[in-house]
Design a protein around this motif. Sequence first.
Motif, PDB file in Angstrom:
ATOM      1  N   TYR A  92      -0.270   1.259   8.388  1.00  0.00           N
ATOM      2  CA  TYR A  92      -0.479   0.549   7.132  1.00  0.00           C
ATOM      3  C   TYR A  92       0.149   1.311   5.960  1.00  0.00           C
ATOM      4  O   TYR A  92       0.924   0.749   5.176  1.00  0.00           O
ATOM      5  CB  TYR A  92      -1.975   0.348   6.905  1.00  0.00           C
ATOM      6  N   LEU A  93      -0.179   2.613   5.868  1.00  0.00           N
ATOM      7  CA  LEU A  93       0.371   3.432   4.791  1.00  0.00           C
ATOM      8  C   LEU A  93       1.878   3.616   4.938  1.00  0.00           C
ATOM      9  O   LEU A  93       2.603   3.693   3.952  1.00  0.00           O
ATOM     10  CB  LEU A  93      -0.334   4.798   4.736  1.00  0.00           C
ATOM     11  N   TYR A 134      -3.571  -1.166  -1.580  1.00  0.00           N
ATOM     12  CA  TYR A 134      -4.484  -0.031  -1.366  1.00  0.00           C
ATOM     13  C   TYR A 134      -5.948  -0.441  -1.373  1.00  0.00           C
ATOM     14  O   TYR A 134      -6.802   0.314  -0.901  1.00  0.00           O
ATOM     15  CB  TYR A 134      -4.273   1.041  -2.455  1.00  0.00           C
ATOM     16  N   LEU A 156      -8.318  -0.197   1.760  1.00  0.00           N
ATOM     17  CA  LEU A 156      -8.399   1.111   2.423  1.00  0.00           C
ATOM     18  C   LEU A 156      -9.662   1.862   2.013  1.00  0.00           C
ATOM     19  O   LEU A 156     -10.233   1.604   0.952  1.00  0.00           O
ATOM     20  CB  LEU A 156      -7.170   1.957   2.060  1.00  0.00           C
ATOM     21  N   ASP A 157     -10.071   2.835   2.859  1.00  0.00           N
ATOM     22  CA  ASP A 157     -11.207   3.679   2.487  1.00  0.00           C
ATOM     23  C   ASP A 157     -10.776   4.621   1.363  1.00  0.00           C
ATOM     24  O   ASP A 157      -9.583   4.802   1.104  1.00  0.00           O
ATOM     25  CB  ASP A 157     -11.704   4.477   3.702  1.00  0.00           C
ATOM     26  N   GLU A 158     -11.757   5.243   0.710  1.00  0.00           N
ATOM     27  CA  GLU A 158     -11.493   6.027  -0.503  1.00  0.00           C
ATOM     28  C   GLU A 158     -10.509   7.175  -0.275  1.00  0.00           C
ATOM     29  O   GLU A 158      -9.621   7.426  -1.088  1.00  0.00           O
ATOM     30  CB  GLU A 158     -12.819   6.580  -1.052  1.00  0.00           C
ATOM     31  N   SER A 215      -8.139   7.484   2.081  1.00  0.00           N
ATOM     32  CA  SER A 215      -6.781   6.950   2.307  1.00  0.00           C
ATOM     33  C   SER A 215      -6.159   6.460   1.009  1.00  0.00           C
ATOM     34  O   SER A 215      -4.960   6.629   0.783  1.00  0.00           O
ATOM     35  CB  SER A 215      -6.823   5.798   3.314  1.00  0.00           C
ATOM     36  N   LYS A 216      -6.994   5.850   0.160  1.00  0.00           N
ATOM     37  CA  LYS A 216      -6.500   5.371  -1.133  1.00  0.00           C
ATOM     38  C   LYS A 216      -5.930   6.519  -1.956  1.00  0.00           C
ATOM     39  O   LYS A 216      -4.805   6.452  -2.446  1.00  0.00           O
ATOM     40  CB  LYS A 216      -7.635   4.720  -1.934  1.00  0.00           C
ATOM     41  N   GLY A 264      -3.230   8.804   0.317  1.00  0.00           N
ATOM     42  CA  GLY A 264      -2.074   7.969   0.680  1.00  0.00           C
ATOM     43  C   GLY A 264      -1.270   7.553  -0.532  1.00  0.00           C
ATOM     44  O   GLY A 264      -0.045   7.645  -0.537  1.00  0.00           O
ATOM     45  N   LYS A 265      -1.971   7.137  -1.582  1.00  0.00           N
ATOM     46  CA  LYS A 265      -1.283   6.686  -2.800  1.00  0.00           C
ATOM     47  C   LYS A 265      -0.517   7.835  -3.442  1.00  0.00           C
ATOM     48  O   LYS A 265       0.628   7.669  -3.873  1.00  0.00           O
ATOM     49  CB  LYS A 265      -2.290   6.105  -3.783  1.00  0.00           C
ATOM     50  N   LYS A 298      -7.309  -6.753   6.893  1.00  0.00           N
ATOM     51  CA  LYS A 298      -8.200  -5.732   6.325  1.00  0.00           C
ATOM     52  C   LYS A 298      -9.069  -6.324   5.213  1.00  0.00           C
ATOM     53  O   LYS A 298     -10.248  -5.976   5.087  1.00  0.00           O
ATOM     54  CB  LYS A 298      -7.370  -4.557   5.772  1.00  0.00           C
ATOM     55  N   GLN A 303     -13.080  -6.474   5.234  1.00  0.00           N
ATOM     56  CA  GLN A 303     -13.857  -5.901   4.129  1.00  0.00           C
ATOM     57  C   GLN A 303     -14.855  -6.923   3.581  1.00  0.00           C
ATOM     58  O   GLN A 303     -16.004  -6.584   3.284  1.00  0.00           O
ATOM     59  CB  GLN A 303     -12.895  -5.452   3.024  1.00  0.00           C
TER      60      GLN A 303
END
Length: 217
Positions: free
Chosen positions: A2-3, A131, A134-136, A138-139, A142-143, A204, A208
Amino acid sequence: QYLRLIGMLVLGYGLSINFTEIMWKSLLKKKYPDPLDYQRFIGNFSSAVGFATCVVILFGVHVIRVLGWRAGAMTTPAVMAILAAPFFICIIMGIDNPARLSIAVALGTAQSLLSKTAKYALFDPTTQMAYIPLDEESKVKGKAAIDVLGSRMGKSGGSFIQQGLVLLFGNILKASPAVAVIYYGVVFTWLSAANKLSGLFMAKTEMQKAEKQSTSS
């Protein structure tokens, strides 16, 4: 995955805008050899980008809301692919007289203006939306990684490729057929990544929503 797909979107924009912008600015320097005239043109262009972005952002929100994330994410590469075609064709056919040079500059200006406008109005919002599911961790991580590496790799990668082409062809305008091939390779990869990411984003987002409903009930 995803990322990685988000990273491919950011890298795709960085590389493709770099390819067309360096050629467009090379043409501008031919048309405006006086540095003051060149800077005046760039200043007016920047003002036009700002104005156009303000106008298009109002419509961009509705495009994403009505047509969905996929349409919003794929509009920028699609616009860039369509508008770059006449620009590259004009350069490949030759800019050996002032009339052809003026046409090439006009096409490059339109391409660059609309590409940047689409980027600010559609590409940036859809990328930021990606974003959200995504979980916190990864956000945040990843960002940060994608924003720094994606944009830097786009600029430095594009410059590195162009330097190699200049060494082979003598200057970037003579290398236009090769640049066009690489450019469309990047844009079509970007479109493919946006299409794949759209499916994952929707899955996703639905997951969610289902989790929120189950916890609330």
